[in-house]
Write a protein that holds these residues in place. Sequence first.
Motif, PDB file in Angstrom:
ATOM      1  N   GLY A  71       5.174  22.272 -16.506  1.00 12.44           N
ATOM      2  CA  GLY A  71       5.948  23.486 -16.302  1.00 12.44           C
ATOM      3  C   GLY A  71       6.032  23.992 -14.877  1.00 12.44           C
ATOM      4  N   PHE A  72       5.415  23.296 -13.933  1.00 14.10           N
ATOM      5  CA  PHE A  72       5.488  23.727 -12.535  1.00 14.10           C
ATOM      6  C   PHE A  72       6.845  23.361 -11.942  1.00 14.10           C
ATOM      7  N   SER A  73       7.274  24.096 -10.933  1.00 17.74           N
ATOM      8  CA  SER A  73       8.561  23.805 -10.293  1.00 17.74           C
ATOM      9  C   SER A  73       8.474  22.486  -9.536  1.00 17.74           C
ATOM     10  N   LEU A  74       9.624  21.822  -9.358  1.00 21.13           N
ATOM     11  CA  LEU A  74       9.643  20.559  -8.628  1.00 21.13           C
ATOM     12  C   LEU A  74       9.163  20.746  -7.193  1.00 21.13           C
ATOM     13  N   THR A  75       9.465  21.886  -6.602  1.00 15.60           N
ATOM     14  CA  THR A  75       9.008  22.154  -5.236  1.00 15.60           C
ATOM     15  C   THR A  75       7.492  22.215  -5.183  1.00 15.60           C
ATOM     16  N   ASP A  76       6.883  22.970  -6.097  1.00 20.89           N
ATOM     17  CA  ASP A  76       5.419  23.044  -6.139  1.00 20.89           C
ATOM     18  C   ASP A  76       4.811  21.672  -6.410  1.00 20.89           C
ATOM     19  N   CYS A  77       5.420  20.939  -7.312  1.00 22.20           N
ATOM     20  CA  CYS A  77       4.911  19.610  -7.660  1.00 22.20           C
ATOM     21  C   CYS A  77       4.966  18.668  -6.459  1.00 22.20           C
ATOM     22  N   ALA A  78       6.046  18.741  -5.715  1.00 28.88           N
ATOM     23  CA  ALA A  78       6.197  17.889  -4.530  1.00 28.88           C
ATOM     24  C   ALA A  78       5.104  18.193  -3.512  1.00 28.88           C
ATOM     25  N   TYR A  79       4.913  19.461  -3.199  1.00 23.50           N
ATOM     26  CA  TYR A  79       3.877  19.831  -2.222  1.00 23.50           C
ATOM     27  C   TYR A  79       2.480  19.481  -2.726  1.00 23.50           C
ATOM     28  N   ASP A  80       2.194  19.790  -3.972  1.00 20.14           N
ATOM     29  CA  ASP A  80       0.872  19.517  -4.544  1.00 20.14           C
ATOM     30  C   ASP A  80       0.544  18.026  -4.561  1.00 20.14           C
ATOM     31  N   SER A  81       1.562  17.195  -4.628  1.00 17.46           N
ATOM     32  CA  SER A  81       1.377  15.749  -4.710  1.00 17.46           C
ATOM     33  C   SER A  81       1.351  15.071  -3.345  1.00 17.46           C
ATOM     34  N   VAL A  84       0.845  -1.199   0.000  1.00 17.98           N
ATOM     35  CA  VAL A  84       0.000   0.000   0.000  1.00 17.98           C
ATOM     36  C   VAL A  84       0.879   1.246   0.000  1.00 17.98           C
ATOM     37  N   HIS A  85       1.888   1.254   0.852  1.00 24.44           N
ATOM     38  CA  HIS A  85       2.790   2.412   0.943  1.00 24.44           C
ATOM     39  C   HIS A  85       3.469   2.688  -0.395  1.00 24.44           C
ATOM     40  N   GLN A  86       3.979   1.638  -1.035  1.00 23.63           N
ATOM     41  CA  GLN A  86       4.639   1.814  -2.333  1.00 23.63           C
ATOM     42  C   GLN A  86       3.657   2.343  -3.375  1.00 23.63           C
ATOM     43  N   TYR A  87       2.423   1.860  -3.346  1.00 21.58           N
ATOM     44  CA  TYR A  87       1.422   2.307  -4.313  1.00 21.58           C
ATOM     45  C   TYR A  87       1.088   3.781  -4.099  1.00 21.58           C
ATOM     46  N   ILE A  88       0.926   4.181  -2.846  1.00 23.64           N
ATOM     47  CA  ILE A  88       0.644   5.592  -2.551  1.00 23.64           C
ATOM     48  C   ILE A  88       1.813   6.465  -3.017  1.00 23.64           C
ATOM     49  N   LEU A  89       3.038   6.031  -2.733  1.00 26.00           N
ATOM     50  CA  LEU A  89       4.208   6.790  -3.200  1.00 26.00           C
ATOM     51  C   LEU A  89       4.217   6.879  -4.721  1.00 26.00           C
ATOM     52  N   TRP A  90       3.896   5.769  -5.397  1.00 25.23           N
ATOM     53  CA  TRP A  90       3.866   5.765  -6.854  1.00 25.23           C
ATOM     54  C   TRP A  90       2.884   6.809  -7.378  1.00 25.23           C
ATOM     55  N   LYS A  91       1.676   6.864  -6.787  1.00 21.98           N
ATOM     56  CA  LYS A  91       0.670   7.831  -7.220  1.00 21.98           C
ATOM     57  C   LYS A  91       1.167   9.261  -6.996  1.00 21.98           C
ATOM     58  N   LYS A  92       1.850   9.506  -5.887  1.00 19.97           N
ATOM     59  CA  LYS A  92       2.391  10.844  -5.611  1.00 19.97           C
ATOM     60  C   LYS A  92       3.450  11.223  -6.638  1.00 19.97           C
ATOM     61  N   VAL A  93       4.347  10.288  -6.928  1.00 20.30           N
ATOM     62  CA  VAL A  93       5.401  10.550  -7.912  1.00 20.30           C
ATOM     63  C   VAL A  93       4.783  10.791  -9.283  1.00 20.30           C
ATOM     64  N   GLU A  94       3.817   9.959  -9.642  1.00 22.50           N
ATOM     65  CA  GLU A  94       3.151  10.100 -10.936  1.00 22.50           C
ATOM     66  C   GLU A  94       2.539  11.497 -11.097  1.00 22.50           C
ATOM     67  N   MET A  95       1.843  11.968 -10.065  1.00 19.19           N
ATOM     68  CA  MET A  95       1.227  13.290 -10.146  1.00 19.19           C
ATOM     69  C   MET A  95       2.284  14.393 -10.215  1.00 19.19           C
ATOM     70  N   ALA A  96       3.330  14.261  -9.408  1.00 20.13           N
ATOM     71  CA  ALA A  96       4.383  15.274  -9.398  1.00 20.13           C
ATOM     72  C   ALA A  96       5.052  15.383 -10.766  1.00 20.13           C
ATOM     73  N   VAL A  97       5.313  14.256 -11.399  1.00 13.56           N
ATOM     74  CA  VAL A  97       5.951  14.260 -12.717  1.00 13.56           C
ATOM     75  C   VAL A  97       5.026  14.895 -13.761  1.00 13.56           C
ATOM     76  N   LYS A  98       3.748  14.546 -13.713  1.00 14.88           N
ATOM     77  CA  LYS A  98       2.794  15.149 -14.660  1.00 14.88           C
ATOM     78  C   LYS A  98       2.781  16.666 -14.503  1.00 14.88           C
ATOM     79  N   ARG A  99       2.758  17.133 -13.258  1.00 16.20           N
ATOM     80  CA  ARG A  99       2.743  18.578 -13.010  1.00 16.20           C
ATOM     81  C   ARG A  99       4.060  19.224 -13.456  1.00 16.20           C
ATOM     82  N   ALA A 100       5.166  18.553 -13.220  1.00 12.99           N
ATOM     83  CA  ALA A 100       6.469  19.097 -13.638  1.00 12.99           C
ATOM     84  C   ALA A 100       6.533  19.221 -15.154  1.00 12.99           C
ATOM     85  N   MET A 101       5.953  18.258 -15.848  1.00 15.55           N
ATOM     86  CA  MET A 101       5.957  18.307 -17.312  1.00 15.55           C
ATOM     87  C   MET A 101       5.038  19.404 -17.840  1.00 15.55           C
TER      88      MET A 101
END
Length: 110
Positions: free
Chosen positions: A74-84, A55-72
């Motif tokens: 054009g959002f900053s990695l910091t904003d993407c990390a917090y938003d995710s 479950v933990h790995q899956y939740i982390l995967w979803k967070k990473v997936e969202m952060a990468v989509k947001r980074a692509m």
Amino acid sequence: RSGTTAMDSRVERCLEWIKANFSIEGANIAMLSELVFLSESRLAHLFRQQVGISVHQYILWKKVEMAVKRAMEGFSLTDCAYDSGFADSSHFIKTFQKMFGIYPSFAVKK
């Protein structure tokens, strides 16, 4: 997942909940076990058996997936990390590097 075995409805409910709520603080197996009325250990076993990761790995995967989509987008990695739902950009960067072996700044170059 193995073969054509139907997925347990409780695991399906967890997957749906995670997809909708992974970025909230405290999204974890304890919260999910209450949602589907299973003990944490039973849910952990069932989830890993049917999904292939914890479950933990899956939740982390979803967070990473969202952060990468947001980074692509054009959002900053910091904003993407917090938003995710990451506590900070450092946690996102470490998690990304552990999953993929590279830093996210290399993966999402504009």
